[in-house]
Design an enzyme around this catalytic site. Structure first.
Site, PDB file in Angstrom:
ATOM      1  CG  ASP A   1      16.472   2.872   6.497  1.00 47.14           C
ATOM      2  OD1 ASP A   1      16.427   3.903   5.805  1.00 47.14           O
ATOM      3  OD2 ASP A   1      17.258   2.740   7.452  1.00 47.14           O
TER       4      ASP A   1
ATOM      5  NE  ARG B   1      28.410   6.512   1.698  1.00 44.33           N
ATOM      6  CZ  ARG B   1      27.328   6.595   2.478  1.00 44.33           C
ATOM      7  NH1 ARG B   1      26.393   5.665   2.395  1.00 44.33           N
ATOM      8  NH2 ARG B   1      27.172   7.594   3.325  1.00 44.33           N
TER       9      ARG B   1
ATOM     10  CE1 TYR C   1      20.947  12.282   7.650  1.00 38.76           C
ATOM     11  CE2 TYR C   1      19.169  12.661   9.222  1.00 38.76           C
ATOM     12  CZ  TYR C   1      20.184  11.851   8.711  1.00 38.76           C
ATOM     13  OH  TYR C   1      20.414  10.618   9.270  1.00 38.76           O
TER      14      TYR C   1
END
Length: 419
Positions: free
Chosen positions: A215, A389, A240
């Site tokens: 991934d 984050r 995206y």
């Protein structure tokens, strides 16, 4: 006699962003992106990248030209090949791989399903029944794998990892066995930003007779690597985040060329057929990577990512990586000086070799700070249970933004901690 003395020079601010932005060789590229009125610091580029100015022109040209004028004829003129052409561009610019192995279509979740299901079935033909993954992968990966295991009667084996880091070669080596069909790994941990060892883990899977599915969602477009050099079997990534394809932009799937004849993707549709317009009574898959398509390709969803691929090709991924490390170094320095005294813990590796482009900060009061941050135009990303984050997209983020954002977090956190 009176004498005039110059005042003693002021000590420079070691955390001043101005000299960093002035020395940034990529600073001019920030203006290529659409400005966001009212946003003082956008620190969530690892969830949704900002749009490029060029994309507005591309959309306008598309509406007037390919769609508005070409109409249905554009399928023959260009659109039928757009998923593989765009896949080849992704492969060349950011995957370090040869053409003919990458295709764009569907969401990350659907393509993960296709990739993992296809590799599991290859393993099951050899008597292997186990899917190996770590217990801190993104929920989609875990959910998809659990569903596939139920469908195919497979076993899920979990690798327990340190959530401040991620899966390592030694953990994989200890876990693989003759039962392992496929190893599934997040290249970059969505929590910590830890970069897993692409080549070593793939090699360990192969030595055990298994295949590896990667991934790439948090690494593609911001971390240089080569899928071909690492001998990766299959990989899936979204477009995206650091590829700036826009909300809901389709994902891509990479499959090593020599595996194509053996891979049977589980969602058979007409766009993956050998002859799309034959309208055959039975399904015969296309000979190459196109076999992983199912339904009508999302043409509009591929437009914006091509602008970012143009920009990444112009700048070079090594330069993007250098800016990424400089931004995250600066975020660490700000956190150490301003947030650590308030009890904030940085939960991202500091070593450049294993750090991607987001810095995770942890504090039990962070969830409560979000309304104040958003109201002030500061947009970080929150992940349960206690993590902010700072997603730093190198071509659209300035050092001044990072300082503004961290100072706003300090103010918001103090507002929650002080009586």
């Amino acid at each position: 006699m009176n004498s005039t003395h110059d005042p003693a020079p002021r000590n420079p601010d070691p955390l001043d962003a101005a000299p960093l932005d002035a020395a940034d060789p990529l600073a001019a590229y920030v203006d290529r992106f659409v400005p966001a009125p009212g946003v003082a610091a956008y620190l969530d580029g690892n969830s949704l990248g900002r749009p490029l100015r060029a994309t507005a022109d591309r959309f306008a040209d598309f509406v007037a030209g390919d769609w508005g004028t070409g109409l249905i004829r554009s399928w023959d003129d260009r659109w039928m090949d757009f998923p593989t052409e765009t896949g080849d561009r992704i492969a060349t610019v950011v995957l370090g791989s040869a053409p003919g192995q990458t295709v764009v279509g569907d969401s990350t979740t659907v393509l993960l399903y296709k990739a993992i299901r296809a590799t599991l079935e290859l393993g099951q033909r050899q008597g292997r029944h186990e899917i190996l993954l770590d217990d801190d992968q993104f929920p989609t990966d875990r959910f998809v794998i659990e569903g596939i295991a139920r469908e195919r009667g497979a076993t899920v084996r979990w690798i327990r990892v340190d959530p401040a880091l991620g899966v390592t070669p030694s953990l994989v080596r200890d876990a693989v066995s003759r039962d392992t069909a496929v190893v599934v790994v997040n290249h970059v941990s969505y929590r910590s930003g830890f970069i897993a060892d692409l080549a070593s883990i793939t090699r360990i899977a192969h030595e055990a007779g298994a295949l590896a599915v990667w991934d790439l969602c948090h690494s593609v477009g911001v971390v240089p690597f080569s899928l071909d050099d690492a001998d990766v079997d299959l990989a899936v990534g979204c477009t995206y985040k650091f590829l700036n394809g826009g909300p809901g932009a389709p994902a891509f799937l990479y499959a090593r060329a020599d595996l194509h004849p053996a891979l049977e993707q589980p969602i058979q549709g007409w766009m993956g057929a050998a002859d799309v317009f034959e309208m055959a009574s039975t399904f015969e898959p296309a000979s190459g990577i196109r076999r992983f398509l199912s339904g009508t390709p999302p043409i509009v969803g591929m437009l914006a990512m091509n602008d970012m691929l143009d920009l990444l090709d112009e700048v070079g991924l090594e330069s993007v990586r250098a800016k990424s490390l400089a931004l995250t170094d600066y975020a660490f320095a700000l956190s150490d000086a301003l947030l650590a005294p308030l009890g904030v813990v940085a939960a991202t590796p500091r070593e450049h070799r294993i750090r991607a482009s987001h810095v995770t900060l942890r504090h039990e009061a962070f969830r409560a700070t979000l309304p104040a941050l958003w109201a002030g135009g500061v947009v970080p990303d929150f992940r349960n249970p206690d993590a902010l984050r700072l997603g730093l997209s190198p071509l659209s983020t300035t050092f001044a933004e990072v300082r503004t954002g961290v100072e706003a977090i300090v103010e918001a956190l103090r507002g929650r901690l002080e009586p």
